[in-house]
Design a protein around this motif. Structure first.
Motif, short mmCIF file in Angstrom:
data_model
loop_
_atom_site.label_atom_id
_atom_site.label_comp_id
_atom_site.label_asym_id
_atom_site.label_seq_id
_atom_site.Cartn_x
_atom_site.Cartn_y
_atom_site.Cartn_z
N LEU A 127 0.81 -1.22 0.00
CA LEU A 127 0.00 0.00 0.00
C LEU A 127 0.84 1.27 0.00
N GLN A 128 1.93 1.29 0.76
CA GLN A 128 2.74 2.51 0.79
C GLN A 128 3.34 2.86 -0.57
N PRO A 129 3.86 1.91 -1.36
CA PRO A 129 4.31 2.29 -2.71
C PRO A 129 3.18 2.81 -3.60
N VAL A 130 1.98 2.27 -3.41
CA VAL A 130 0.84 2.78 -4.19
C VAL A 130 0.54 4.21 -3.82
N MET A 131 0.57 4.54 -2.51
CA MET A 131 0.32 5.90 -2.05
C MET A 131 1.38 6.86 -2.60
#
Length: 311
Positions: A127-131
């Motif tokens: 999720l953090q890379p997507v954000m």
């Protein structure tokens, strides 16, 4: 002078290289701070001095400017006042911002709880890379995607032209989601670990710990995240301009074309002459945006202060 020789300074009182570096470092820091303060003061003075010309030089009533519903600076109404009512722009700006925040907040808090409390390992990997990817996309790309995908979808599902507050809010929802999520993650990570351990020792389940302990303690930070997201949405111009319709009308529904303060500035500022009424009223809109930015920052400081007092 003693014996024809100059007295030499004692080595212990002579400034060494480290002391000189510290003096230079402090000087550069103070210089940078002074430049930043001067730039901010100049910006505030420039926008304010141009923004008040509408009322001090052109004779427009402040009350009419804030409450009028007709925007046509080149036309004079029955009372002799130019039609420069900014109320539709202000209402639309707040409507788009609040709706986007209402849509983004549950998703952002859900992602933040998943990353920090439910599955930190997988959340950090996925999720953090997507954000971070969403943050790096330029506004014009968001606007183009909204124009080619979101507007036709809204037109097909709800009818009408497809332009309006709803597509603008949906677009801003995607744009401010990373901001609120990142700040919410930081707020939840800042909660002391011993509070989680104490709740577990008392027999609380994971969801009881989240609901009864984590969220109340992290509330100031979570509110700050929401306000940061709203400030981001309120100041967005290009992407919203491409999907909202750019009609300076009092919004009657979420599906009618409208215009925000920022979209009106970007569409009209290049078509006016400096010093004329149409140009002055645009600077007044910029002054309203500046004041709203100051209000958002003041709210953030107040919430942060209450959070420190709570801690």
């Amino acid at each position: 002078m003693k014996g024809g020789k100059k007295l030499q300074q004692h080595p212990l009182t002579k400034a060494n290289a480290a002391t000189r570096q510290e003096i230079w470092g402090k000087g550069l820091c103070f210089l940078a701070i002074g430049l930043i303060i001067a730039m901010v003061a100049a910006l505030l003075f420039f926008i304010t001095s141009h923004g008040i010309k509408t009322f001090s030089h052109d004779g427009v009533s402040l009350w009419q400017f804030l409450t009028g519903t007709h925007w046509n600076p080149g036309v004079v109404d029955a009372t002799g006042q130019p039609q420069v009512g900014a109320l539709p722009l202000i209402v639309t700006s707040f409507a788009v911002t609040i709706l986007a925040a209402l849509l983004a907040t549950p998703f952002a808090f859900g992602v933040a709880l998943y990353v920090t409390e439910i599955s930190p390992k997988h959340g950090a990997k996925i999720l953090q890379p997507v954000m971070e990817l969403l943050v790096g996309i330029p506004s014009v790309v968001y606007g183009f995607l909204g124009l080619t995908l979101l507007v036709p979808t809204v037109r097909k599902v709800f009818g009408g032209s497809g332009f309006g507050i709803l597509p603008g809010a949906l677009l801003l929802f995607v744009m401010i989601l990373p901001t609120i999520t990142s700040l919410a993650i930081d707020s939840l990570n800042a909660v002391p670990q011993h509070l989680r351990q104490a709740a577990s020792a008392l027999g609380a389940t994971r969801w009881q710990t989240i609901y009864k302990v984590l969220l109340p303690v992290a509330t100031p930070g979570l509110l700050t995240a929401i306000i940061f997201g709203m400030a981001r949405a309120f100041g967005e111009a290009l992407a919203v301009q491409m999907v909202i319709g750019n009609a300076t009308l009092m919004p009657t529904s979420l599906l009618t074309p409208a215009s925000t303060l920022t979209s009106k500035l970007t569409t009209d500022i290049g078509n006016t002459i400096m010093g004329t009424l149409p140009n002055d009223v645009l600077w007044s809109l910029a002054l309203v945006l500046l004041l709203m930015s100051l209000v958002f920052n003041l709210l953030i400081r107040l919430i942060a202060k209450k959070g420190r007092n709570y801690a």
